[in-house]
Design a protein around this motif. Structure first.
Motif, PDB file in Angstrom:
ATOM      1  N   GLU A  59      33.887  48.460  44.416  1.00 15.52           N
ATOM      2  CA  GLU A  59      33.207  47.284  44.826  1.00 15.52           C
ATOM      3  C   GLU A  59      32.677  46.744  43.440  1.00 15.52           C
ATOM      4  N   SER A  60      32.270  47.601  42.618  1.00 19.85           N
ATOM      5  CA  SER A  60      32.030  46.930  41.196  1.00 19.85           C
ATOM      6  C   SER A  60      33.329  46.192  40.500  1.00 19.85           C
TER       7      SER A  60
ATOM      8  N   HIS B 295      33.711  43.049  42.456  1.00 20.20           N
ATOM      9  CA  HIS B 295      32.758  41.961  41.858  1.00 20.20           C
ATOM     10  C   HIS B 295      33.041  41.436  40.443  1.00 20.20           C
TER      11      HIS B 295
ATOM     12  N   HIS C 168      35.648  38.866  40.885  1.00 24.07           N
ATOM     13  CA  HIS C 168      35.000  37.515  41.602  1.00 24.07           C
ATOM     14  C   HIS C 168      34.465  36.900  40.345  1.00 24.07           C
TER      15      HIS C 168
ATOM     16  N   GLN D 196      39.869  46.055  48.309  1.00 20.34           N
ATOM     17  CA  GLN D 196      39.125  45.867  49.497  1.00 20.34           C
ATOM     18  C   GLN D 196      39.425  46.249  50.828  1.00 20.34           C
TER      19      GLN D 196
END
Length: 168
Positions: free
Chosen positions: A54-55, A58, A61, A139
């Motif tokens: 997830e890091s 992100h 993003h 993801q």
């Protein structure tokens, strides 16, 4: 490949893209090689590995948002460096958890990032789009998304591992 996309193609597919699909077909049709213990472990992912993934997602993003604005190249370079560190960290976590498919993905992502940085492609929209698609593949193996699309992750890993094909 060209026939399957048919009306979606405005022009014939790039020779390198066609070659990639031919190689993929050969791999798919060839008998599987025994790699002893290198099969993906599709059990539940440990929390630390989910957080590492997830890091990285992100970070991609954040890079995408910076690339949309008129921010400095210094900011892009810092985000690239941070994303590279996150990829290394994810590879390390995956290695400790014996999750080879994620380790290979992270190592390929880091290779791709280094390739793009070395060739001053930090502002290239293709780089951001490729990383964005890579983050989607990552993801897809995380629990909220279903956690089982390892084929997409493997294909993305192969593409990231050969950045010259994608960017030159």
């Amino acid at each position: 490949y060209a026939d399957s996309l048919g009306p979606l193609l405005e022009e014939p597919p790039d020779e390198q893209l066609t070659q990639y699909h031919v190689e993929q077909l050969v791999r798919d049709l060839s008998p599987a090689e025994e790699e002893g213990g290198d099969e993906p472990s599709h059990g539940p992912l440990p929390i630390a590995l989910i957080e590492g993934a997830e890091s990285f997602i992100h970070g991609v993003h954040a890079l995408r948002e910076v690339s949309r604005g008129a921010n400095s190249s210094t900011e892009s370079r810092l985000l690239f460096e941070e994303l590279s560190r996150q990829a290394r960290g994810l590879a390390s976590l995956a290695s400790k958890q014996e999750r080879g498919e994620i380790e290979r993905f992270a190592a390929s992502a880091e290779l791709f990032l280094r390739f793009a940085a070395a060739r001053s492609l930090l502002g290239d929209v293709r780089v951001v789009n490729i990383l964005d698609n890579a983050s989607l593949a990552l993801q897809a193996i995380l629990p909220p998304a279903g956690g089982d699309d390892y084929d997409s992750l493997a294909q993305t890993t192969r593409l990231l591992a050969d950045p010259a094909t994608l960017l030159e």
